[in-house]
Scaffold this motif. Structure first.
Motif, PDB file in Angstrom:
ATOM      1  N   LEU A  31       0.852  -1.153   0.010  1.00 40.60           N
ATOM      2  CA  LEU A  31      -0.027   0.152  -0.050  1.00 40.60           C
ATOM      3  C   LEU A  31       0.801   1.122  -0.162  1.00 40.60           C
ATOM      4  O   LEU A  31       1.614   1.530   0.894  1.00 40.60           O
ATOM      5  N   SER A  32       0.675   1.929  -1.143  1.00 34.64           N
ATOM      6  CA  SER A  32       1.632   3.432  -1.146  1.00 34.64           C
ATOM      7  C   SER A  32       0.720   4.331  -0.523  1.00 34.64           C
ATOM      8  O   SER A  32      -0.075   4.687  -0.975  1.00 34.64           O
ATOM      9  N   LEU A  33       1.655   5.002   0.478  1.00 30.05           N
ATOM     10  CA  LEU A  33       0.979   6.178   0.973  1.00 30.05           C
ATOM     11  C   LEU A  33       2.190   7.230   1.052  1.00 30.05           C
ATOM     12  O   LEU A  33       3.166   7.135   1.671  1.00 30.05           O
ATOM     13  N   GLY A  34       1.955   8.359   0.272  1.00 30.38           N
ATOM     14  CA  GLY A  34       3.045   9.227   0.082  1.00 30.38           C
ATOM     15  C   GLY A  34       4.006   8.550  -0.644  1.00 30.38           C
ATOM     16  O   GLY A  34       3.846   8.040  -1.716  1.00 30.38           O
ATOM     17  N   THR A  35       5.429   8.794  -0.138  1.00 38.33           N
ATOM     18  CA  THR A  35       6.606   8.264  -0.946  1.00 38.33           C
ATOM     19  C   THR A  35       6.781   6.608  -0.421  1.00 38.33           C
ATOM     20  O   THR A  35       7.798   6.052  -0.780  1.00 38.33           O
ATOM     21  N   VAL A  36       6.251   6.111   0.447  1.00 41.48           N
ATOM     22  CA  VAL A  36       6.534   4.871   0.993  1.00 41.48           C
ATOM     23  C   VAL A  36       5.463   3.974   0.602  1.00 41.48           C
ATOM     24  O   VAL A  36       4.290   4.268   0.569  1.00 41.48           O
ATOM     25  N   THR A  37       6.031   2.785   0.344  1.00 40.43           N
ATOM     26  CA  THR A  37       5.281   1.614   0.125  1.00 40.43           C
ATOM     27  C   THR A  37       5.323   0.398   1.158  1.00 40.43           C
ATOM     28  O   THR A  37       6.367  -0.069   1.511  1.00 40.43           O
ATOM     29  N   TYR A  38       3.980   0.351   1.848  1.00 36.78           N
ATOM     30  CA  TYR A  38       3.968  -0.305   2.919  1.00 36.78           C
ATOM     31  C   TYR A  38       3.796  -1.862   2.606  1.00 36.78           C
ATOM     32  O   TYR A  38       2.761  -2.254   1.866  1.00 36.78           O
ATOM     33  N   THR A  39       4.346  -2.872   3.256  1.00 42.27           N
ATOM     34  CA  THR A  39       4.368  -4.118   2.849  1.00 42.27           C
ATOM     35  C   THR A  39       3.873  -5.172   3.785  1.00 42.27           C
ATOM     36  O   THR A  39       3.697  -6.246   3.430  1.00 42.27           O
ATOM     37  N   GLY A  40       3.593  -4.568   5.159  1.00 39.36           N
ATOM     38  CA  GLY A  40       3.133  -5.368   6.246  1.00 39.36           C
ATOM     39  C   GLY A  40       1.974  -4.675   6.996  1.00 39.36           C
ATOM     40  O   GLY A  40       1.805  -3.302   7.018  1.00 39.36           O
ATOM     41  N   VAL A  41       1.215  -5.475   7.497  1.00 36.75           N
ATOM     42  CA  VAL A  41       0.269  -4.957   8.549  1.00 36.75           C
ATOM     43  C   VAL A  41       0.269  -5.556   9.706  1.00 36.75           C
ATOM     44  O   VAL A  41       0.352  -6.921  10.038  1.00 36.75           O
ATOM     45  N   LEU A  42      -0.023  -4.906  10.885  1.00 35.26           N
ATOM     46  CA  LEU A  42      -0.231  -5.279  12.163  1.00 35.26           C
ATOM     47  C   LEU A  42      -1.757  -5.161  12.562  1.00 35.26           C
ATOM     48  O   LEU A  42      -1.939  -4.017  12.358  1.00 35.26           O
ATOM     49  N   LEU A  43      -2.268  -6.236  12.755  1.00 36.25           N
ATOM     50  CA  LEU A  43      -3.635  -6.250  13.125  1.00 36.25           C
ATOM     51  C   LEU A  43      -3.653  -6.222  14.670  1.00 36.25           C
ATOM     52  O   LEU A  43      -3.037  -6.615  15.431  1.00 36.25           O
ATOM     53  N   ARG A  44      -4.968  -5.765  15.105  1.00 33.04           N
ATOM     54  CA  ARG A  44      -5.397  -5.924  16.495  1.00 33.04           C
ATOM     55  C   ARG A  44      -6.788  -6.245  16.847  1.00 33.04           C
ATOM     56  O   ARG A  44      -7.545  -6.158  15.858  1.00 33.04           O
ATOM     57  N   ASP A  45      -7.058  -6.558  18.037  1.00 28.68           N
ATOM     58  CA  ASP A  45      -8.304  -7.005  18.403  1.00 28.68           C
ATOM     59  C   ASP A  45      -9.059  -5.919  18.448  1.00 28.68           C
ATOM     60  O   ASP A  45      -8.839  -4.917  18.734  1.00 28.68           O
ATOM     61  N   LEU A  46     -10.536  -6.192  17.948  1.00 24.05           N
ATOM     62  CA  LEU A  46     -11.633  -4.875  18.107  1.00 24.05           C
ATOM     63  C   LEU A  46     -12.111  -5.056  19.510  1.00 24.05           C
ATOM     64  O   LEU A  46     -11.869  -5.826  20.357  1.00 24.05           O
ATOM     65  N   THR A  47     -12.403  -3.482  19.768  1.00 22.55           N
ATOM     66  CA  THR A  47     -12.760  -3.350  21.228  1.00 22.55           C
ATOM     67  C   THR A  47     -14.356  -2.881  20.994  1.00 22.55           C
ATOM     68  O   THR A  47     -15.086  -2.781  19.990  1.00 22.55           O
ATOM     69  N   ALA A  48     -15.006  -2.985  22.131  1.00 23.19           N
ATOM     70  CA  ALA A  48     -16.634  -2.710  22.135  1.00 23.19           C
ATOM     71  C   ALA A  48     -16.427  -1.219  21.607  1.00 23.19           C
ATOM     72  O   ALA A  48     -17.591  -0.979  20.926  1.00 23.19           O
ATOM     73  N   ARG A  49     -15.482  -0.418  21.791  1.00 26.55           N
ATOM     74  CA  ARG A  49     -15.722   1.007  21.315  1.00 26.55           C
ATOM     75  C   ARG A  49     -15.545   0.876  19.843  1.00 26.55           C
ATOM     76  O   ARG A  49     -16.318   1.839  19.039  1.00 26.55           O
ATOM     77  N   ASP A  50     -14.803   0.191  19.236  1.00 32.66           N
ATOM     78  CA  ASP A  50     -14.501   0.014  17.987  1.00 32.66           C
ATOM     79  C   ASP A  50     -15.754  -0.450  17.228  1.00 32.66           C
ATOM     80  O   ASP A  50     -16.173   0.368  15.984  1.00 32.66           O
ATOM     81  N   VAL A  51     -16.678  -1.164  17.674  1.00 31.36           N
ATOM     82  CA  VAL A  51     -17.915  -1.573  17.300  1.00 31.36           C
ATOM     83  C   VAL A  51     -18.926  -0.472  17.330  1.00 31.36           C
ATOM     84  O   VAL A  51     -19.581  -0.256  16.389  1.00 31.36           O
ATOM     85  N   LEU A  52     -19.026   0.058  18.523  1.00 32.87           N
ATOM     86  CA  LEU A  52     -20.036   1.302  18.513  1.00 32.87           C
ATOM     87  C   LEU A  52     -19.536   2.158  17.613  1.00 32.87           C
ATOM     88  O   LEU A  52     -20.602   2.998  17.142  1.00 32.87           O
ATOM     89  N   ASP A  53     -18.350   2.769  17.477  1.00 33.08           N
ATOM     90  CA  ASP A  53     -17.898   4.044  16.626  1.00 33.08           C
ATOM     91  C   ASP A  53     -18.177   3.438  15.086  1.00 33.08           C
ATOM     92  O   ASP A  53     -18.728   4.206  14.397  1.00 33.08           O
ATOM     93  N   ALA A  54     -18.047   2.120  14.754  1.00 30.97           N
ATOM     94  CA  ALA A  54     -18.017   1.684  13.340  1.00 30.97           C
ATOM     95  C   ALA A  54     -19.704   1.631  13.105  1.00 30.97           C
ATOM     96  O   ALA A  54     -20.116   1.995  12.273  1.00 30.97           O
ATOM     97  N   GLN A  55     -20.678   1.393  14.119  1.00 28.40           N
ATOM     98  CA  GLN A  55     -22.056   1.526  13.833  1.00 28.40           C
ATOM     99  C   GLN A  55     -22.535   2.690  13.432  1.00 28.40           C
ATOM    100  O   GLN A  55     -23.176   2.942  12.747  1.00 28.40           O
ATOM    101  N   ALA A  56     -21.861   3.796  14.398  1.00 30.14           N
ATOM    102  CA  ALA A  56     -22.416   5.100  14.263  1.00 30.14           C
ATOM    103  C   ALA A  56     -21.959   5.579  12.883  1.00 30.14           C
ATOM    104  O   ALA A  56     -22.651   6.395  12.197  1.00 30.14           O
ATOM    105  N   ASP A  57     -20.702   5.326  12.526  1.00 33.55           N
ATOM    106  CA  ASP A  57     -20.009   5.627  11.266  1.00 33.55           C
ATOM    107  C   ASP A  57     -20.803   4.918  10.232  1.00 33.55           C
ATOM    108  O   ASP A  57     -20.726   5.523   8.785  1.00 33.55           O
ATOM    109  N   ALA A  58     -21.253   3.833  10.430  1.00 29.61           N
ATOM    110  CA  ALA A  58     -22.010   3.085   9.109  1.00 29.61           C
ATOM    111  C   ALA A  58     -23.522   3.504   9.049  1.00 29.61           C
ATOM    112  O   ALA A  58     -24.311   3.026   7.986  1.00 29.61           O
ATOM    113  N   GLU A  59     -24.107   4.337   9.740  1.00 32.51           N
ATOM    114  CA  GLU A  59     -25.466   4.974   9.475  1.00 32.51           C
ATOM    115  C   GLU A  59     -25.451   6.403   8.991  1.00 32.51           C
ATOM    116  O   GLU A  59     -24.769   6.950   8.989  1.00 32.51           O
TER     117      GLU A  59
END
Length: 148
Positions: A31-59
């Motif tokens: 994934l190229s962002l600016g002048t850098v191409t990123y080749t790895g992703v570090l994932l994390r577990d979702l939190t309840a806040r993530d779910v609530l915020d995603a619901q609000a943003d999806a409405e």
């Protein structure tokens, strides 16, 4: 651990995953962002806040005839959750901190998006295993039909 094929390596039975830095995934196209191409992703577990915020943003508010309705989009909800699960991108001089914006997420190749989705789907299944094991240990299966 997520290996190069976007599958989880299951730790020994009874081991708890407490370090989300173990959720690494390599991108095929990057994934190229600016002048850098990123080749790895570090994932994390979702939190309840993530779910609530995603619901609000999806409405969104829509007008239907004389009514005003609040409508949620399942597709948008999925994208909102996915972008929040990205802790950082790796591959440049310094990590690019997540979450990604929807625009940034949309710049992924289809192959990398599919790979990322498969990885977070596997994490979701893995996260549900302790609950399923606890239900089975009480003599019930997760389906609730009473069959151990």
């Amino acid at each position: 651990m997520i290996d190069k094929n976007a599958v989880i390596t299951v730790p020994e039975k009874g081991a708890a995953i407490t370090n989300t830095d173990r959720y690494r995934l390599s991108l095929l196209d990057g994934l190229s962002l600016g002048t850098v191409t990123y080749t790895g992703v570090l994932l994390r577990d979702l939190t309840a806040r993530d779910v609530l915020d995603a619901q609000a943003d999806a409405e969104r508010v829509v007008r239907s005839g004389e009514k005003v309705l609040l409508v949620g989009s399942p597709a948008r909800m999925g994208a909102e959750l996915l972008r929040r699960q990205i802790k950082s991108l790796e591959g440049g001089d310094a990590p690019y901190q997540g979450p990604l914006s929807l625009d940034e997420l949309g710049r992924l190749s289809v192959r990398d998006l599919d790979r990322l989705q498969a990885a977070v789907d596997a994490l979701d299944v893995y996260a549900s295993l302790p609950h399923t094991e606890a239900v089975t240990a009480r003599g019930r299966d997760a389906g609730g039909d009473g069959k151990p």
